[in-house]
Scaffold this motif. Structure first.
Motif, PDB file in Angstrom:
ATOM      1  N   ASP A   1       0.681 -10.959 -10.270  1.00  0.00           N
ATOM      2  CA  ASP A   1      -0.070 -11.140  -9.916  1.00  0.00           C
ATOM      3  C   ASP A   1      -1.387 -10.650 -10.373  1.00  0.00           C
ATOM      4  OD1 ASP A   1       0.705 -13.317  -8.130  1.00  0.00           O
ATOM      5  OD2 ASP A   1       0.841 -11.520  -6.417  1.00  0.00           O
ATOM      6  N   LEU A   2      -1.841  -9.576 -10.241  1.00  0.00           N
ATOM      7  CA  LEU A   2      -2.561  -8.425 -10.508  1.00  0.00           C
ATOM      8  C   LEU A   2      -3.150  -8.905 -12.449  1.00  0.00           C
ATOM      9  CD1 LEU A   2      -2.331  -4.519  -9.800  1.00  0.00           C
ATOM     10  CD2 LEU A   2      -4.211  -6.712  -9.295  1.00  0.00           C
ATOM     11  N   ALA A   3      -1.922  -8.739 -13.218  1.00  0.00           N
ATOM     12  CA  ALA A   3      -2.024  -9.311 -14.096  1.00  0.00           C
ATOM     13  C   ALA A   3      -2.762 -10.568 -14.776  1.00  0.00           C
ATOM     14  CB  ALA A   3      -1.263  -8.962 -15.453  1.00  0.00           C
ATOM     15  N   ASN A   4      -2.127 -11.355 -13.550  1.00  0.00           N
ATOM     16  CA  ASN A   4      -3.176 -12.871 -14.019  1.00  0.00           C
ATOM     17  C   ASN A   4      -4.432 -12.852 -13.547  1.00  0.00           C
ATOM     18  OD1 ASN A   4      -0.871 -14.277 -15.233  1.00  0.00           O
ATOM     19  ND2 ASN A   4       1.167 -14.268 -13.909  1.00  0.00           N
ATOM     20  N   GLY A   5      -5.124 -11.709 -12.496  1.00  0.00           N
ATOM     21  CA  GLY A   5      -6.103 -12.051 -11.733  1.00  0.00           C
ATOM     22  C   GLY A   5      -5.916 -12.209 -10.477  1.00  0.00           C
ATOM     23  N   ASP A   6      -5.049 -12.411  -9.600  1.00  0.00           N
ATOM     24  CA  ASP A   6      -5.034 -12.435  -8.779  1.00  0.00           C
ATOM     25  C   ASP A   6      -4.660 -11.813  -7.365  1.00  0.00           C
ATOM     26  OD1 ASP A   6      -4.569 -13.855  -5.969  1.00  0.00           O
ATOM     27  OD2 ASP A   6      -3.127 -15.662  -6.837  1.00  0.00           O
ATOM     28  N   LEU A   7      -6.155 -10.838  -7.543  1.00  0.00           N
ATOM     29  CA  LEU A   7      -6.457  -9.325  -6.466  1.00  0.00           C
ATOM     30  C   LEU A   7      -6.031  -9.882  -5.373  1.00  0.00           C
ATOM     31  CD1 LEU A   7      -6.718  -6.708  -6.322  1.00  0.00           C
ATOM     32  CD2 LEU A   7      -8.907  -7.543  -6.469  1.00  0.00           C
ATOM     33  N   ASP A   8      -6.585 -11.360  -4.828  1.00  0.00           N
ATOM     34  CA  ASP A   8      -6.263 -11.642  -3.215  1.00  0.00           C
ATOM     35  C   ASP A   8      -4.693 -11.927  -2.728  1.00  0.00           C
ATOM     36  OD1 ASP A   8      -8.772 -11.567  -2.825  1.00  0.00           O
ATOM     37  OD2 ASP A   8      -8.988 -14.038  -3.234  1.00  0.00           O
ATOM     38  N   ARG A   9      -4.331 -12.298  -3.749  1.00  0.00           N
ATOM     39  CA  ARG A   9      -3.030 -12.509  -3.412  1.00  0.00           C
ATOM     40  C   ARG A   9      -1.708 -11.246  -3.590  1.00  0.00           C
ATOM     41  NH1 ARG A   9       1.341 -17.214  -6.047  1.00  0.00           N
ATOM     42  NH2 ARG A   9       3.466 -15.976  -4.915  1.00  0.00           N
ATOM     43  N   MET A  10      -1.911 -10.444  -4.761  1.00  0.00           N
ATOM     44  CA  MET A  10      -1.739  -8.345  -4.582  1.00  0.00           C
ATOM     45  C   MET A  10      -1.553  -7.921  -3.177  1.00  0.00           C
ATOM     46  SD  MET A  10      -1.758  -5.503  -5.242  1.00  0.00           S
ATOM     47  CE  MET A  10      -2.851  -6.018  -5.225  1.00  0.00           C
ATOM     48  N   ARG A  11      -3.101  -8.140  -3.087  1.00  0.00           N
ATOM     49  CA  ARG A  11      -3.390  -7.738  -1.502  1.00  0.00           C
ATOM     50  C   ARG A  11      -3.183  -7.810  -0.437  1.00  0.00           C
ATOM     51  NH1 ARG A  11      -7.878  -3.981  -1.043  1.00  0.00           N
ATOM     52  NH2 ARG A  11      -8.686  -4.485   1.249  1.00  0.00           N
TER      53      ARG A  11
ATOM     54  N   LYS B   1       0.346   0.400   5.013  1.00  0.00           N
ATOM     55  CA  LYS B   1      -0.549   0.272   6.665  1.00  0.00           C
ATOM     56  C   LYS B   1      -2.010   0.678   5.810  1.00  0.00           C
ATOM     57  CE  LYS B   1       1.109   5.468   7.848  1.00  0.00           C
ATOM     58  NZ  LYS B   1       1.470   6.626   7.357  1.00  0.00           N
ATOM     59  N   ALA B   2      -2.478   0.253   6.642  1.00  0.00           N
ATOM     60  CA  ALA B   2      -3.700  -1.202   6.452  1.00  0.00           C
ATOM     61  C   ALA B   2      -4.902   0.071   5.497  1.00  0.00           C
ATOM     62  CB  ALA B   2      -4.332  -1.220   7.263  1.00  0.00           C
ATOM     63  N   GLU B   3      -4.496   1.474   5.854  1.00  0.00           N
ATOM     64  CA  GLU B   3      -6.152   2.251   5.223  1.00  0.00           C
ATOM     65  C   GLU B   3      -4.765   2.306   3.956  1.00  0.00           C
ATOM     66  OE1 GLU B   3      -2.679   4.426   7.748  1.00  0.00           O
ATOM     67  OE2 GLU B   3      -4.254   2.728   7.833  1.00  0.00           O
ATOM     68  N   ALA B   4      -4.257   2.512   3.498  1.00  0.00           N
ATOM     69  CA  ALA B   4      -3.654   2.259   2.213  1.00  0.00           C
ATOM     70  C   ALA B   4      -3.394   1.100   1.271  1.00  0.00           C
ATOM     71  CB  ALA B   4      -2.105   2.667   1.914  1.00  0.00           C
ATOM     72  N   VAL B   5      -3.963   0.705   1.663  1.00  0.00           N
ATOM     73  CA  VAL B   5      -4.414  -1.337   0.774  1.00  0.00           C
ATOM     74  C   VAL B   5      -5.594  -1.236   0.312  1.00  0.00           C
ATOM     75  CG1 VAL B   5      -4.797  -3.431   0.769  1.00  0.00           C
ATOM     76  CG2 VAL B   5      -3.389  -2.709   3.264  1.00  0.00           C
ATOM     77  N   SER B   6      -5.919  -0.420   0.029  1.00  0.00           N
ATOM     78  CA  SER B   6      -6.801  -0.057  -1.020  1.00  0.00           C
ATOM     79  C   SER B   6      -6.809   0.337  -1.989  1.00  0.00           C
ATOM     80  CB  SER B   6      -8.709  -0.223  -0.212  1.00  0.00           C
ATOM     81  OG  SER B   6      -9.239  -1.440   0.497  1.00  0.00           O
ATOM     82  N   PRO B   7      -6.421   1.632  -1.800  1.00  0.00           N
ATOM     83  CA  PRO B   7      -6.986   2.675  -2.395  1.00  0.00           C
ATOM     84  C   PRO B   7      -4.970   2.694  -3.197  1.00  0.00           C
ATOM     85  CG  PRO B   7      -6.719   3.915  -0.166  1.00  0.00           C
ATOM     86  CD  PRO B   7      -6.930   2.556  -0.266  1.00  0.00           C
ATOM     87  N   ILE B   8      -3.809   1.676  -3.377  1.00  0.00           N
ATOM     88  CA  ILE B   8      -2.962   1.216  -3.594  1.00  0.00           C
ATOM     89  C   ILE B   8      -3.217   0.515  -4.534  1.00  0.00           C
ATOM     90  CG2 ILE B   8      -0.623   0.238  -3.591  1.00  0.00           C
ATOM     91  CD1 ILE B   8      -0.419   1.800  -1.310  1.00  0.00           C
ATOM     92  N   ALA B   9      -3.901  -0.500  -4.524  1.00  0.00           N
ATOM     93  CA  ALA B   9      -4.273  -2.164  -5.284  1.00  0.00           C
ATOM     94  C   ALA B   9      -5.871  -1.241  -5.664  1.00  0.00           C
ATOM     95  CB  ALA B   9      -5.034  -2.966  -4.393  1.00  0.00           C
ATOM     96  N   ARG B  10      -6.050  -0.587  -5.770  1.00  0.00           N
ATOM     97  CA  ARG B  10      -6.930   0.571  -7.002  1.00  0.00           C
ATOM     98  C   ARG B  10      -6.215   0.536  -8.236  1.00  0.00           C
ATOM     99  NH1 ARG B  10     -10.417   1.754  -3.087  1.00  0.00           N
ATOM    100  NH2 ARG B  10      -9.858   3.751  -2.824  1.00  0.00           N
TER     101      ARG B  10
ATOM    102  N   VAL C   1      -3.337   0.855 -13.640  1.00  0.00           N
ATOM    103  CA  VAL C   1      -2.528   0.801 -14.285  1.00  0.00           C
ATOM    104  C   VAL C   1      -2.043  -0.810 -14.747  1.00  0.00           C
ATOM    105  CG1 VAL C   1      -0.098   0.502 -14.342  1.00  0.00           C
ATOM    106  CG2 VAL C   1      -1.253   2.369 -12.886  1.00  0.00           C
ATOM    107  N   THR C   2      -2.666  -1.852 -14.730  1.00  0.00           N
ATOM    108  CA  THR C   2      -2.527  -2.924 -15.249  1.00  0.00           C
ATOM    109  C   THR C   2      -3.421  -3.189 -15.850  1.00  0.00           C
ATOM    110  OG1 THR C   2      -1.450  -4.206 -13.001  1.00  0.00           O
ATOM    111  CG2 THR C   2      -2.770  -5.397 -14.932  1.00  0.00           C
ATOM    112  N   ALA C   3      -4.528  -2.560 -16.148  1.00  0.00           N
ATOM    113  CA  ALA C   3      -5.726  -2.923 -16.963  1.00  0.00           C
ATOM    114  C   ALA C   3      -5.041  -2.260 -18.218  1.00  0.00           C
ATOM    115  CB  ALA C   3      -7.263  -2.242 -16.832  1.00  0.00           C
ATOM    116  N   LYS C   4      -4.425  -0.325 -18.462  1.00  0.00           N
ATOM    117  CA  LYS C   4      -4.154   0.172 -19.351  1.00  0.00           C
ATOM    118  C   LYS C   4      -3.271  -0.010 -20.181  1.00  0.00           C
ATOM    119  CE  LYS C   4      -6.597   4.268 -17.128  1.00  0.00           C
ATOM    120  NZ  LYS C   4      -6.163   5.548 -16.602  1.00  0.00           N
ATOM    121  N   LEU C   5      -2.133  -1.016 -18.889  1.00  0.00           N
ATOM    122  CA  LEU C   5      -0.560  -1.011 -20.221  1.00  0.00           C
ATOM    123  C   LEU C   5      -1.180  -2.211 -21.108  1.00  0.00           C
ATOM    124  CD1 LEU C   5       2.178  -0.902 -16.933  1.00  0.00           C
ATOM    125  CD2 LEU C   5       1.508   0.691 -19.177  1.00  0.00           C
TER     126      LEU C   5
END
Length: 150
Positions: free
Chosen positions: A94-104, A112-121, A126-130
């Motif tokens: 999903d990330l590689a295909n630009g679907d950040l909303d679906r991944m989130r 846990k809710a507070e971990a969603v944004s840091p993990i998504a970042r 990682v996706t961009a670097k790969l």
């Protein structure tokens, strides 16, 4: 996600196999009490993906620490993709295909809710670097779909 469950690993594209190897290798290192970045560094370096390793480690560590349930990964040499691996591979796709909303949205069900944004970042980095290293992970499901339709 369901595209990947119980599928043979060799039906993944090279980028998908690399991500699966990395996730399984990370979990194996933790189980063995080994530093995951150290355990994975040669493999990442050999694929010119070493710049992605710190963020990959961060994403995996946060998934491990902040998961609502323990994420299970198969042994490194397992020839089938298990459920949690399928979910994670789907998120990378999903990330590689630009679907950040679906991944989130998927991530919100896992951690846990507070971990969603840091993990998504971390996963986004990682996706961009790969992709910058030459991996094609946008078509993670393409190889499987073609094989299944035969």
């Amino acid at each position: 996600m369901y595209t990947f469950i119980d599928q043979p690993v060799d039906r993944l594209c090279n980028g998908g196999r690399f991500l699966l190897w990395g996730m399984r290798g990370w979990a194996h290192a933790v189980e063995q009490g080994t530093c995951p970045p150290l355990a994975l560094s040669r493999g990442f370096a050999s694929m010119h993906a070493l710049p992605a390793l710190p963020d990959f480690h961060l994403a995996m560590a946060m998934l491990n620490r902040d998961g609502l349930e323990r994420i299970s990964l198969a042994p490194i040499n397992c020839q089938r993709i298990i459920e949690h691996e399928a979910i994670l591979i789907g998120m990378w796709r999903d990330l590689a295909n630009g679907d950040l909303d679906r991944m989130r949205e998927t991530l919100e069900l896992l951690v846990k809710a507070e971990a969603v944004s840091p993990i998504a970042r971390a996963m986004t980095t990682v996706t961009a670097k790969l992709i910058a290293a030459g991996f094609n992970i946008t078509g993670l499901s393409g190889a499987i779909v073609k094989e299944v339709k035969r």
